[in-house]
Design an enzyme around this catalytic site. Structure first.
Site, PDB file in Angstrom:
ATOM      1  N   GLY A  11      44.747  73.885  71.976  1.00  0.00           N
ATOM      2  CA  GLY A  11      45.133  73.850  73.383  1.00  0.00           C
ATOM      3  C   GLY A  11      44.493  72.648  74.055  1.00  0.00           C
ATOM      4  CB  VAL A  49      40.934  81.627  62.611  1.00  0.00           C
ATOM      5  CG1 VAL A  49      39.519  82.144  62.369  1.00  0.00           C
ATOM      6  CG2 VAL A  49      40.977  80.113  62.511  1.00  0.00           C
ATOM      7  CD  GLU A  99      53.740  76.764  88.843  1.00  0.00           C
ATOM      8  OE1 GLU A  99      53.404  75.646  89.268  1.00  0.00           O
ATOM      9  OE2 GLU A  99      53.398  77.176  87.708  1.00  0.00           O
ATOM     10  CG  ASP A 114      42.092  80.141  79.428  1.00  0.00           C
ATOM     11  OD1 ASP A 114      41.449  79.496  80.277  1.00  0.00           O
ATOM     12  OD2 ASP A 114      43.326  80.229  79.414  1.00  0.00           O
TER      13      ASP A 114
END
Lengths: 426, 426
Positions: A14, A80, A171, A301
């Site tokens: 990310g 993972v 949005e 995050d």
């Protein structure tokens, strides 16, 4: 990869992971970047794929292309399974990989807040696949509605409920409403477009809770004026294939519930237990090092910085800056220096409601309307990786702006194969 | 739709169906076009999507856009379940639709020739979804190969077998071979690219059986010289998840078998029995009317013209001309005239092997090499619907020609949602 030089493994490509990989790669450090996808996704624009303004490929960047000019950085596509801190080994699919330093940047996942039926019956909006699934769902509801004669069923098919009044929810609501009243009203001349409704459900008492109050009010007014129904102080109690139920027992009959409400850290499984904070986030020191693990960093995050001075909101800028800091600290550790504390430089935030309407906060100053909308476009075009992408996006935006025509409104089946005669396909 | 004016229903929006719909629409006839997709697919370029030269949206055209300026033509996305000739009703999904005239243009489907395991273990190449699935498969085999250490397994993963030596098979083999030795060799620096192999299996004694002999030889030589292994006179006896077996008991170990060999008419189910010809095609008169049904036409791959003077090969041109003829004949019937016989005007055929290498037949004259390659590009760009598509395709072709970089090499999961933590995703 030589065993002399330390090896850094980064889990998750990310904003945080890619930033760290690029920084370490530029300094010639051996890096292995692992992600379950072979591309990086520009999350802030997902909603524009979901509403057929942009093409899926325009908001992603293939990781192997991104890393081509960084010879010491390798990529592995995989999931993972487990991390063993004591033996410094991670297990990705069936491959065991050892590391000297580890950066965990696995991001977040949807959190359905224990609402019955929500996981099975609502669409999350976190990955490119999610966005495509939503686009297909919206378009195929219109195709369905064009076939049915029963007015109630038609209305149900053309009712789109978005749960969550944060940036993603707003949005999406604004953009979906625009899509319906521009392109789709032209595509479906036989449908009465006023049958179609976009409904935004927010548990709190205002939209954009993390923005200044007046911006939330402005957004709410704007959406109402443009036909989006906004439910404030409304918690969802149940989602079924036919409807979504609010805690005040209102039932909204719909085929499409898009879930943007809760969020949870997407932490990888670890052999040893890890200190966690709210939303199951890994607790990290001010240096972003995992508590009790000097060679492991948690960024983006997935992590929560212990007694951080500023509350973070999980936006791209935070992840990018944390990725940079983690890379810096590892470079410092490699040359024997001690890691530095992370401090977030808040460049501000922006969100779009619709054409000419945005909200934002630059430093301490709230902005709204045309300025915020235009700034959003500028900033996101600037940060989007790849010149080809920028050109393509700019082209689609102009096309959308002037002709209300964005990307091709195509429903792509996700079946492995459709090699069936028309008559026998289900 | 008024009940006074006759209504024409067209099943299938391929080359034949779309051509007929446009022609009838231009004459103000009430038309309902039905297809299971909301877009028309430009089949001749599918292989360029499968080999990541083009983006999926570049070779399709949304049907509702296509029909917007034809007010008497409506579209319905659905699957035709059954046709009742006596009552002049077709059943699409749960909707019953009546017609005065019917055009059946449902095309063809893969035919696995009864080979054990072929349907389950090989990839067809007939729809956009198929092409995307092949692209994902090829790219993810490379990602897999980058992970495994066992050389045999690596070789198996990087072996791509294409069954069928017709245009589709050859074009795919040449293009895939090019992709591997250009872009993919750069994307995977840790892989020895010579491990990767493209193998073309053809049952007959030459490639391009429907072309002049010398063109088949030329193609074979060309492919061999560029590293594609060609098996002639080789029938496939079995396909398993691990390998494909030839009738001479050779086993080729592979994860990827692409099936372009057999073809069968994709006829819709009919309440009354219909006269059929080879490949289960509906037998039609010279006028393209279904034998014994004056108001029903069969066009394109789904039909076989009774004692036609020229053997048709199931190419786009044939379908387009038949669609036009069917529309003309219906227009004649509406004004009380009698339908005319179909006669095929053969403009020629073209196929591409790779950059600078094509084969073709213009009228009676065989051509090959650069000229055929260049002509193919011209002709296909010309016939591709949509200016946006043409520009995009031209751009990608130039990018591919000069930098060996076509479309983004992205592996898009087809799961409805991937909202899972990295560690727990399978």
């Amino acid at each position: 990869m030589t065993s002399q030089k330390p090896r850094v493994v980064i889990i998750g490509a990310g904003f945080a992971g890619v930033e760290a990989a690029k920084k370490l790669g530029k300094h010639g450090v051996n890096v292995l970047l692992i992600d379950r996808h072979n591309y990086h996704t520009f999350i802030p624009m997902l909603y524009q794929v979901a509403t057929a303004i942009l093409y899926p490929h325009q908001i992603i960047y293939p990781l192997r292309r991104l890393l081509r000019d960084l010879p010491t950085v390798n990529f592995l596509q995989g999931n993972v399974r487990k991390i063993d801190f004591n033996n410094q080994i991670i297990c990705a699919d069936n491959v065991a990989i050892d590391y000297n330093y580890l950066i965990i940047a696995t991001g977040s996942q949807s959190q359905f807040l224990g609402v019955t039926g929500a996981p099975e019956n609502s669409f999350p909006m976190r990955s490119l696949t999610d966005a495509i699934a939503i686009r297909n769902q919206v378009l195929s509801r219109f195709e369905q509605a064009a076939k049915v004669t029963d007015e109630d069923e038609k209305r149900r098919l053309l009712t789109f409920v978005i749960v969550g009044g944060g940036a993603t929810g707003v949005e999406l609501a604004g953009s979906l409403n625009e899509l319906i009243h521009s392109a789709l009203s032209k595509d479906y001349p036989t449908l009465n477009i006023d049958t179609a409704r976009v409904i935004l459900v927010q548990s709190g008492d205002r939209l954009f809770p993390s923005y200044p109050q007046k911006l939330g009010k402005y957004t709410e007014k704007w959406l109402l004026r443009h036909g989006v129904k906004v439910h404030l102080n409304s918690k969802v109690s149940k989602v079924t294939p036919e409807a979504v139920y609010l805690e005040d027992n209102t039932a909204i009959f719909t085929d499409t519930v898009i879930w943007t409400a809760g969020v949870l850290a997407a932490t990888p499984e670890t052999k040893q237990s890890v200190k966690t904070a709210a939303k199951e986030k890994f607790l990290v020191e001010q240096t972003l090092q995992l508590c009790g693990h000097k060679n492991i960093y948690g960024v983006g995050d997935v992590s929560y910085v212990d007694n951080q001075e500023e509350q973070l909101n999980g936006v791209a800028q935070e992840a990018i800056q944390q990725g940079k800091t983690a890379a810096d600290n590892i470079l410092r550790q490699i040359r024997g220096a001690s890691p530095k504390s992370f401090s977030y430089f808040n460049k501000g935030r922006l969100a779009i409601i619709a054409k000419h309407a945005g909200v934002g906060k630059i430093g301490k100053f709230p902005i709204k309307g045309f300025v915020a909308w235009f700034l959003w476009l500028e900033v996101h075009l600037l940060y989007l990786p790849g010149i080809r992408n920028r050109l393509g996006v700019l082209f689609n935006w102009l096309k959308y702006y002037f002709f209300s025509e964005g990307a091709t409104r195509i429903i792509i089946s996700t079946a492995k194969s459709e090699n069936l005669p028309v008559s026998s396909e289900k």
